[in-house]
Design an enzyme around this catalytic site. Sequence first.
Site, short mmCIF file in Angstrom:
data_model
loop_
_atom_site.label_atom_id
_atom_site.label_comp_id
_atom_site.label_asym_id
_atom_site.label_seq_id
_atom_site.Cartn_x
_atom_site.Cartn_y
_atom_site.Cartn_z
N PRO A 2 -25.09 -84.59 2.30
CA PRO A 2 -25.52 -85.42 3.34
C PRO A 2 -24.45 -85.46 4.47
O PRO A 2 -23.37 -85.36 4.21
CB PRO A 2 -26.12 -86.71 2.99
CG PRO A 2 -24.99 -86.48 1.65
CD PRO A 2 -25.27 -85.23 1.20
N GLU A 3 -25.33 -85.40 6.20
CA GLU A 3 -24.53 -85.01 6.84
C GLU A 3 -24.53 -86.24 7.66
O GLU A 3 -25.37 -86.86 7.40
CB GLU A 3 -25.16 -83.28 7.71
CG GLU A 3 -23.96 -82.90 6.82
CD GLU A 3 -23.64 -80.95 8.02
OE1 GLU A 3 -23.67 -81.96 8.95
OE2 GLU A 3 -23.75 -80.29 8.22
#
Length: 283
Positions: A2-3
């Site tokens: 996840p960013e």
Amino acid sequence: MPELPEVETVRRGLAPVMEGHVIARADVNRPDLRWPFPTKMRERLEGKTVQQLRRRSKYILADLSSGETLLVHLGMSGRMLVSGDPLGLFAHDHPAPAKHDHVVFHMQSGARVTFNDPRRFGAMDLMETAAAEAHPLLARIGPEPLGNAFNEAHLIAAFKGRNTPVKSALLDQRIVAGLGNIYVCEALFRARISPKRKAGRISATRVAALVPIIRDVLSEAIEAGGSSLRDFRQADGELGYFQHRFDVYGREGEPCRRAGCDAKIARIIQSGRSSFYCPTCQR
Ligand SMILES: [Zn+2]
């Protein structure tokens, strides 16, 4: 992995079930994730109200009524699942306990938030809210890309004299917080800057232009995450991962989308990570 936009989407999805609500019970099903959990984590969570759910870089911060803050990092594979919310925002029944459900927050409202992480690169910690910014994971992080401190002057100063490729400079969390591989590739495409170009060799005008582009790339992804939250009632209760259209990321060998460019997207390895870019229109 996840960013920032995915983490922000998780935060926004958790906020209605956690903010202002009491953690009635916390199941802590193992002693650690990437690092050991803080001592007496269960006792320090139970009975506390979540006063505010914030995000700093890729960390979710839950400020508790006890004066402590819970830090959550999703790591490589961490997922948050929401179930059983009596407010009607989320209609999912509580799922059967699953493998890798490491921490489960039972909210007094009846909602349940489950942290599931097969690879266990995630992290949780507790600290004094007043000292949160000094936490070892947060202390050296640069300005938030969507905040005022991330501006043209900051980026120009940060790039000045740097002999590293711009790709690496933008991944440096001391320069800008929370930018990851995907959105750096996308921002450099829009800015027409080659990921190989040395940060210190880019003109101030082009560096300045990167600032609004980075903000746009992230804002659009957060917007897409918001759409995914609106579809959430029909989904399985998992927050944060959503379909998003990328211009270069994952598109090796496919045609460049810039009008008038007939090149194909290339992939190179920089510092062990894939960079996707158009060799013709990124210079
Ligand atoms: Zn192109």
